[in-house]
Design an enzyme around this catalytic site. Structure first.
Site, PDB file in Angstrom:
ATOM      1  N   LYS A 162       0.759  -1.321  -0.055  1.00 38.32           N
ATOM      2  CA  LYS A 162      -0.131   0.103  -0.110  1.00 38.32           C
ATOM      3  C   LYS A 162       0.908   1.377   0.060  1.00 38.32           C
ATOM      4  O   LYS A 162       2.054   1.216   0.416  1.00 38.32           O
ATOM      5  CB  LYS A 162      -0.745   0.087   1.381  1.00 38.32           C
ATOM      6  CG  LYS A 162      -0.190   0.052   2.556  1.00 38.32           C
ATOM      7  CD  LYS A 162      -1.110  -0.345   3.624  1.00 38.32           C
ATOM      8  CE  LYS A 162      -0.249  -0.403   5.030  1.00 38.32           C
ATOM      9  NZ  LYS A 162      -1.293  -0.879   6.340  1.00 38.32           N
ATOM     10  N   TYR A 202      17.792  29.596   9.721  1.00 38.13           N
ATOM     11  CA  TYR A 202      16.699  30.438  10.212  1.00 38.13           C
ATOM     12  C   TYR A 202      16.452  30.653  11.596  1.00 38.13           C
ATOM     13  O   TYR A 202      16.636  29.608  12.254  1.00 38.13           O
ATOM     14  CB  TYR A 202      15.381  29.728   9.645  1.00 38.13           C
ATOM     15  CG  TYR A 202      14.910  30.171   8.272  1.00 38.13           C
ATOM     16  CD1 TYR A 202      14.970  31.126   7.569  1.00 38.13           C
ATOM     17  CD2 TYR A 202      14.659  29.015   7.136  1.00 38.13           C
ATOM     18  CE1 TYR A 202      14.624  31.465   6.087  1.00 38.13           C
ATOM     19  CE2 TYR A 202      14.383  29.052   5.907  1.00 38.13           C
ATOM     20  CZ  TYR A 202      14.434  30.377   5.454  1.00 38.13           C
ATOM     21  OH  TYR A 202      14.022  30.590   4.078  1.00 38.13           O
TER      22      TYR A 202
HETATM   23  C1  LIG Z   1      -0.597  -1.987   6.840  1.00 37.89           C
HETATM   24  C2  LIG Z   1      -1.156  -3.457   7.020  1.00 37.89           C
HETATM   25  C3  LIG Z   1      -0.270  -4.471   7.075  1.00 37.89           C
HETATM   26  C4  LIG Z   1       1.021  -4.237   7.244  1.00 37.89           C
HETATM   27  O1  LIG Z   1       1.603  -4.120   8.375  1.00 37.89           O
HETATM   28  P1  LIG Z   1       3.100  -4.039   8.608  1.00 37.89           P
HETATM   29  O2  LIG Z   1       3.153  -3.234  10.151  1.00 37.89           O
HETATM   30  O3  LIG Z   1       3.698  -2.565   8.023  1.00 37.89           O
HETATM   31  O4  LIG Z   1       3.742  -5.153   8.731  1.00 37.89           O
HETATM   32  C5  LIG Z   1      -1.063  -5.525   7.325  1.00 37.89           C
HETATM   33  N1  LIG Z   1      -2.401  -5.492   7.603  1.00 37.89           N
HETATM   34  C6  LIG Z   1      -3.061  -4.460   7.300  1.00 37.89           C
HETATM   35  C7  LIG Z   1      -4.415  -4.555   7.692  1.00 37.89           C
HETATM   36  C8  LIG Z   1      -2.774  -3.310   7.252  1.00 37.89           C
HETATM   37  O5  LIG Z   1      -3.502  -2.298   7.368  1.00 37.89           O
END
Ligand SMILES: *Cc1c(COP(=O)(O)O)cnc(C)c1O
Length: 346
Positions: A34, A243
């Site tokens: 994702k 800054y």
């Molecule tokens: C993002 C996500 C994962 C992966 O999680 P990690 O902690 O990055 O390994 C797995 N399952 C769901 C539902 C997620 O939202």
């Protein structure tokens, strides 16, 4: 070239997948890609994971499944965590996605819009974020299972804390809702894989560990960020840098100004706590981080290289995350579009 460089090591990525696959015992290891593969580029990352052996991929939004399908071609399964939302039907159909429906409403929408199209089920085992609660699942269970869902999953809230009692609570709740079903089950992301065999079920869903982040302490670094040195100057005691004059030299100081800043995900709040590496020498950031520039005290470096390292061999995403009071996930996904990107290995 004065562009900050993001190098993604696809061999390290594949090795992390393989090691998480081993840690997951007999479970099939998927891959969560994702948010453009946690900011590292799904078009390159996903095929490298497929070559390593991943066959089930996960995205958050149906939209993300389009680029992923382009990258993977037909074959691998692509699951959508947010399920089937209004307006998603054509995308789900055309890209061949499997929505993880998380309510009776979504289930109805899915079967009405795309009769016979595969789906999976997302259950809430206590996190109260996404998924059907036990009562809702009890009402739908027989109908849903009769249509052979591709996956029945839930998500752990506290898996990065192995001793947290919530892990056991959610494991029990998930088993209560799913023991005895035929569909493949999935509970664990990176943290859950490391909790041990009871948490593995049929399919695991690692994300951050693939990309070099905690809680996978044995992860190889995947993202390397190097910032070009634009200028080096000598600053006398009493002079200030950046800054707001927030930093004053207490000794004769060599200050390198590098190309990179908060527009590149090097959060301004890291300023007083973060370091860059000149070769093997750890060099503190001095003064405020600007949008495009950062001042670095390189006095103690035997020489000033052409680039200073922000992420990589010396410094993990979690180390720099600490400097901003955040987590490696946010560092990765905040890196942004301005980097020159290079992919090695694979
Ligand atoms: C993002 C996500 C994962 C992966 O999680 P990690 O902690 O990055 O390994 C797995 N399952 C769901 C539902 C997620 O939202």
């Amino acid at each position: 070239m004065a562009t900050a460089l993001l190098t993604v090591d696809l061999d390290a990525l594949a090795l992390n997948w393989t090691n998480l696959d081993r840690a997951g015992g007999g479970a099939e290891t998927g891959a969560v890609v994702k948010a453009d593969a946690y900011g590292l580029g799904v078009a390159q990352v996903a095929p490298a994971l497929a070559r390593a052996g991943a066959r089930r991929f996960f995205v958050a939004l149906a939209e993300e499944g389009i680029a992923l399908r382009d990258a993977l071609g037909q074959g691998p399964e692509i699951f959508v965590f947010n399920g089937h939302m209004p307006g998603d039907a054509a995308t789900i159909r055309d890209a061949g996605l499997v929505p993880l429906v998380n309510s009776i409403d979504q289930m109805v929408m899915h079967v009405e819009a795309l009769p016979g199209h595969p789906f999976g089920i997302q259950l809430d085992s206590g996190m109260n974020r996404l998924g059907m609660e036990p009562a809702e699942w009890a009402a739908l269970r027989e109908i849903a299972l009769a249509q052979n869902p591709r996956l029945v999953m839930s998500h752990l809230a506290c898996a990065d804390e192995p001793d947290h009692p919530m892990n056991r609570v959610q494991l029990d709740a998930f088993r209560e809702m799913t023991d005895g079903i035929e569909a493949p089950r999935s509970l664990s992301a990176t943290g859950g894989i490391l909790l041990g065999a009871a948490y593995h079920f049929d399919v695991t869903r690692p994300g951050v560990g693939l990309y070099g982040g905690l809680p996978f302490v044995d992860a190889q670094p995947v993202a390397h960020v190097d910032l070009p040195v634009i200028q080096v100057r000598d600053v006398a005691p009493g002079e200030t840098v950046g800054y707001g004059n927030t930093w004053t030299a207490g000794r004769p100081t060599r200050v390198a100004t590098v190309a990179g800043g908060y527009a590149d995900g090097i959060h301004r709040i890291m300023g007083p706590h973060a370091y860059l590496y000149a070769g093997e020498t750890r060099c503190p950031i001095v003064g405020r981080i600007s949008m495009d520039l950062i001042g670095v005290d390189v006095t103690d470096a035997p020489e000033v290289p052409a680039t200073l390292e922000f992420l990589g061999r010396h410094q993990s995403v979690d180390t720099v995350a600490d400097a901003a009071g955040t987590i490696g996930y946010e560092v990765l996904t905040a890196l942004g579009p301005r980097y020159a990107r290079r992919y090695t290995g694979g």
